[in-house]
Design a protein around this motif. Structure first.
Motif, PDB file in Angstrom:
ATOM      1  N   ALA A   1      71.821  77.809  26.745  1.00  0.00           N
ATOM      2  CA  ALA A   1      72.897  78.467  27.499  1.00  0.00           C
ATOM      3  C   ALA A   1      72.799  78.131  28.984  1.00  0.00           C
ATOM      4  O   ALA A   1      73.811  77.862  29.644  1.00  0.00           O
ATOM      5  CB  ALA A   1      72.830  79.982  27.292  1.00  0.00           C
TER       6      ALA A   1
ATOM      7  N   GLN B   1      74.180  74.747  29.876  1.00  0.00           N
ATOM      8  CA  GLN B   1      75.641  74.746  29.931  1.00  0.00           C
ATOM      9  C   GLN B   1      76.139  75.357  31.235  1.00  0.00           C
ATOM     10  O   GLN B   1      77.113  74.883  31.822  1.00  0.00           O
ATOM     11  CB  GLN B   1      76.202  75.508  28.728  1.00  0.00           C
TER      12      GLN B   1
ATOM     13  N   ILE C   1      83.878  78.576  31.857  1.00  0.00           N
ATOM     14  CA  ILE C   1      83.062  79.249  30.850  1.00  0.00           C
ATOM     15  C   ILE C   1      82.802  80.700  31.249  1.00  0.00           C
ATOM     16  O   ILE C   1      82.602  81.017  32.411  1.00  0.00           O
ATOM     17  CB  ILE C   1      81.716  78.522  30.606  1.00  0.00           C
ATOM     18  N   GLU C   2      82.846  81.551  30.266  1.00  0.00           N
ATOM     19  CA  GLU C   2      82.512  82.963  30.443  1.00  0.00           C
ATOM     20  C   GLU C   2      81.455  83.297  29.400  1.00  0.00           C
ATOM     21  O   GLU C   2      81.567  82.908  28.238  1.00  0.00           O
ATOM     22  CB  GLU C   2      83.745  83.850  30.255  1.00  0.00           C
ATOM     23  N   LEU C   3      80.437  84.019  29.801  1.00  0.00           N
ATOM     24  CA  LEU C   3      79.324  84.292  28.903  1.00  0.00           C
ATOM     25  C   LEU C   3      79.456  85.664  28.251  1.00  0.00           C
ATOM     26  O   LEU C   3      79.748  86.653  28.939  1.00  0.00           O
ATOM     27  CB  LEU C   3      78.004  84.220  29.665  1.00  0.00           C
ATOM     28  N   PRO C   4      79.233  85.737  26.944  1.00  0.00           N
ATOM     29  CA  PRO C   4      79.238  87.028  26.266  1.00  0.00           C
ATOM     30  C   PRO C   4      77.932  87.770  26.516  1.00  0.00           C
ATOM     31  O   PRO C   4      76.992  87.223  27.098  1.00  0.00           O
ATOM     32  CB  PRO C   4      79.359  86.625  24.782  1.00  0.00           C
TER      33      PRO C   4
ATOM     34  N   ASP D   1      75.838  88.590  24.254  1.00  0.00           N
ATOM     35  CA  ASP D   1      74.834  87.973  23.380  1.00  0.00           C
ATOM     36  C   ASP D   1      74.597  86.530  23.827  1.00  0.00           C
ATOM     37  O   ASP D   1      75.257  85.599  23.344  1.00  0.00           O
ATOM     38  CB  ASP D   1      75.300  88.020  21.927  1.00  0.00           C
ATOM     39  N   LEU D   2      73.667  86.344  24.748  1.00  0.00           N
ATOM     40  CA  LEU D   2      73.404  85.009  25.284  1.00  0.00           C
ATOM     41  C   LEU D   2      72.780  84.093  24.247  1.00  0.00           C
ATOM     42  O   LEU D   2      72.993  82.873  24.276  1.00  0.00           O
ATOM     43  CB  LEU D   2      72.490  85.109  26.508  1.00  0.00           C
TER      44      LEU D   2
ATOM     45  N   TYR E   1      75.527  82.641  22.238  1.00  0.00           N
ATOM     46  CA  TYR E   1      76.196  81.604  23.031  1.00  0.00           C
ATOM     47  C   TYR E   1      75.346  80.338  23.088  1.00  0.00           C
ATOM     48  O   TYR E   1      75.868  79.223  22.976  1.00  0.00           O
ATOM     49  CB  TYR E   1      76.469  82.108  24.448  1.00  0.00           C
TER      50      TYR E   1
ATOM     51  N   SER F   1      75.846  78.232  20.219  1.00  0.00           N
ATOM     52  CA  SER F   1      77.159  77.565  20.216  1.00  0.00           C
ATOM     53  C   SER F   1      77.178  76.301  21.062  1.00  0.00           C
ATOM     54  O   SER F   1      78.098  75.481  20.935  1.00  0.00           O
ATOM     55  CB  SER F   1      78.242  78.538  20.706  1.00  0.00           C
ATOM     56  N   VAL F   2      76.170  76.133  21.934  1.00  0.00           N
ATOM     57  CA  VAL F   2      76.093  74.919  22.753  1.00  0.00           C
ATOM     58  C   VAL F   2      74.747  74.216  22.510  1.00  0.00           C
ATOM     59  O   VAL F   2      74.243  73.501  23.369  1.00  0.00           O
ATOM     60  CB  VAL F   2      76.277  75.238  24.249  1.00  0.00           C
TER      61      VAL F   2
END
Length: 617
Positions: A99, A102, A183-186, A188-189, A192, A195-196
């Motif tokens: 994360a 990213q 990008i915006e972070l949720p 739950d890092l 995320y 996802s990357v």
């Protein structure tokens, strides 16, 4: 045209002889001819063997790995760490590091936009430093603390907001990659991060060879950022270098399988890293004086003691100032050994000597050291309980449960040292090792080296060093060095030099003309010295580096080594033996480009490799 040819060749699974021209076209560095590249090695390796060494980075299809990390040479099964890092990294920490990378890419895209809008170096100074430190924290064996990585992420999102505002204030244009920029972070890092992750990003790119080039650039740039962070510690920040770093991170943030651009990007990392290493070399000399050959005590001296590991000389200097007059001796460990060659550090009488070897032995060496240990940078391992309470970290280094030093305040370390037993006696007779064969010392010796070669007193020069690790097959580098002829010269640097400098056979060995056989050139941070020496020898002999009687066997482990390798390739250097295995993230098509154009090869049997080296192969 050259970029299109190379990219097309990768897509076809082969490579034309174009990279040498590409390299020369991309950077303003001394040109090294790569005429006559040998492809004999590639031709003589069977398909099965080639895949064993060159293709451990196939298409990653299973998205259900707990983690997926293959950035270091010791990655599990030479494929990837998918449940727990060989280094001890947890899936949770791996996810937040993904994360963070990213976020670095997104912030970098805004820094590029800010510069285009006219932002000044002063306005970008803080975000420049964050970029370097954040990237450094994701290197192998640097930061195992999920909380510390999350802090870097939070800082990065704050910088992203500041850069957005700066671009708007200056009337600039937003970054062209809107998805990366926004990008915006949720909450739950970790989710995320998955996802990357490597598998997720490779799927998004949809091209294995292109993604391999993306990873080559990513890991090389991580290493270059780490070296630039060392420069920053010494008070040096080059805005031109930082502009390039942010542009490269921005390119790496794209999911476009742009072979042409990614190939150029990877080579650009090598060029930028050359600039960084040159700046680091000069920064060390400016702060502490030019290194000079200096014998270092490698045995204990009676008294209370503090051990310093890592790379940062500015941290060591601050510790020496704060311990002066306390009766506490300070010892270097691992990559701090070259500190003794700097006049500005050697002037402290209580810089008593060096203790131990390379980073991978720290669980034994830190446990047996009778005082506290300070780890300034990589490499750190999950500590044993026996020494965890007297272990301290600094800068980007982080381990949960270990005290972290802020603002170079070593007061707690000093108090621990006073309470520990220290060394009860001085070891006699003392053992010594000479450090400080920086390019400023070796280049003036070029005449003597050339005369020795012409007279027959010198048969060949070997560069054996790099980044060490714990596998048994890294004994290759010791075996190779010990088998080299008595009339050969060995240049060594990086933590892998510990496999040579503690060899009884090589200890105090000399050529017939009195020159030392083993010249310790310093840390991996001092790789620039080896490049300068090679270029100057080639200049003196009116030939290319590839025509010198020089053979290279490079031990690699982590991302600093990746950066140095890209620098050597950018300069067109050929015939590098890299081991103990080749990077898992390079796919077979990309590796074939390197084989065809640079004759890069894996280390093999030391006796057979030595025979080939002596024949110039």
């Amino acid at each position: 045209m050259l970029l299109r040819q190379a990219a097309s060749a990768l897509l076809r699974g082969r490579s034309p002889m174009v990279l040498r021209s590409l390299s020369a076209a991309r950077v303003n560095l001394p040109a090294i001819s790569t005429a006559g590249t040998s492809t004999a090695f590639a031709a003589n390796v069977s398909t099965t063997t080639r895949l064993r060494f060159f293709s451990t980075a196939p298409e990653v299809e299973d998205p259900k790995y707990a983690m997926f990390c293959r950035q270091c040479e010791q990655t599990n099964e030479h494929f990837a760490c998918t449940t727990l890092g060989v280094c001890g990294k947890t899936p949770e920490t791996a996810a937040v590091q993904d994360a963070l990378i990213q976020v670095i890419k997104s912030v970098s895209s805004w820094c590029v936009a800010a510069r285009a809008a006219g932002a000044t170096a002063e306005e970008l100074y803080a975000v420049n430093n964050w970029t370097l430190s954040a990237a450094f924290s994701t290197l192998t064996n640097v930061n195992f603390s999920e909380d510390r990585i999350v802090e870097y992420i939070q800082q990065g999102m704050d910088f992203k907001t500041k850069m957005e505002s700066l671009v708007s204030t200056k009337g600039g244009a937003t970054p062209t990659d809107a998805a990366l920029a926004s990008i915006e972070l949720p909450e739950d890092l970790e989710a995320y991060g998955h996802s990357v992750s490597v598998p997720a990003r490779q799927a998004m790119m949809g091209n294995g060879a292109a993604f391999s080039l993306n990873e080559v650039g990513t890991y090389g740039l991580k290493g270059a950022c780490a070296y630039a962070a060392h420069c920053s510690q010494l008070g040096s920040m080059d805005e031109g270098i930082m502009a390039s770093i942010h542009e490269i991170w921005t390119k790496l943030g794209s999911n476009d399988g742009d072979m042409e651009g990614l190939l150029a990007n990877a080579l650009r990392v090598g060029a930028v890293n050359a600039e960084v290493l040159a700046l680091l070399d000069q920064s060390h000399a400016d702060n502490f004086g030019a290194p000079v050959p200096t014998p270092v005590t490698m045995t204990a001296v009676e008294g209370k003691a503090i051990l310093v590991s890592g790379h940062d000389m500015a941290d060591l200097h601050a510790l020496l100032e704060q311990t002066e007059g306390t009766g506490i001796n300070v010892y270097t460990h691992g990559e701090m050994l070259p500190a003794h060659s700097y006049p500005g550090l050697r002037k402290f009488d209580h810089l008593a000597g060096n203790f131990g070897t390379a980073w991978q032995n720290q669980k034994i060496e830190f446990a047996s050291f009778p005082g506290p240990t300070v780890v300034t940078t990589n490499c750190i391992l999950e500590p044993r309980r026996i020494y965890k309470k007297r272990l301290f970290t600094m800068n980007e280094v982080g381990v949960d449960g270990v005290a972290h030093i802020e603002n170079r305040d070593f007061s707690e370390v000093i108090e621990v040292a006073k309470k520990e037993k220290g060394f009860p006696r001085t070891i006699e007779p003392a053992r010594y090792h000479t450090v400080g064969f920086n390019h400023r010392t070796v280049v003036p010796m070029a005449g003597a080296i050339i005369d020795a070669a012409k007279s027959g007193a010198l048969s060949r020069i070997f560069l054996i060093g790099g980044c060490d690790g714990s596998q048994w097959d890294r004994n290759y580098f010791t075996d190779l060095a010990e088998q080299t002829p008595d009339d050969s010269l060995i240049l060594t640097l990086g933590c892998a030099k510990n496999r040579l400098i503690h060899s009884e056979k090589l200890h105090d060995a000399k050529l017939s003309n009195g020159l030392p056989r083993v010249l310790d050139m310093g840390q991996c941070n001092d790789s620039y010295s080896a490049v300068v020496v090679a270029l100057e020898l080639a200049k003196a002999l009116d030939c290319t580096v590839n025509d010198l009687p020089l053979s290279m066997a490079i031990s690699h482990l982590e991302q600093k080594a990746a950066a140095v390798l890209l620098t050597l390739l950018n300069l067109g250097v050929q015939n590098i033996r890299l081991g103990p295995s080749l990077p898992a993230y390079i796919d077979e098509n990309v590796m074939q480009v390197l084989v065809d154009n640079y004759n890069i090869m894996p280390t093999g049997d030391p006796t057979e490799d030595l025979a080939a080296m002596m024949e110039g192969r």
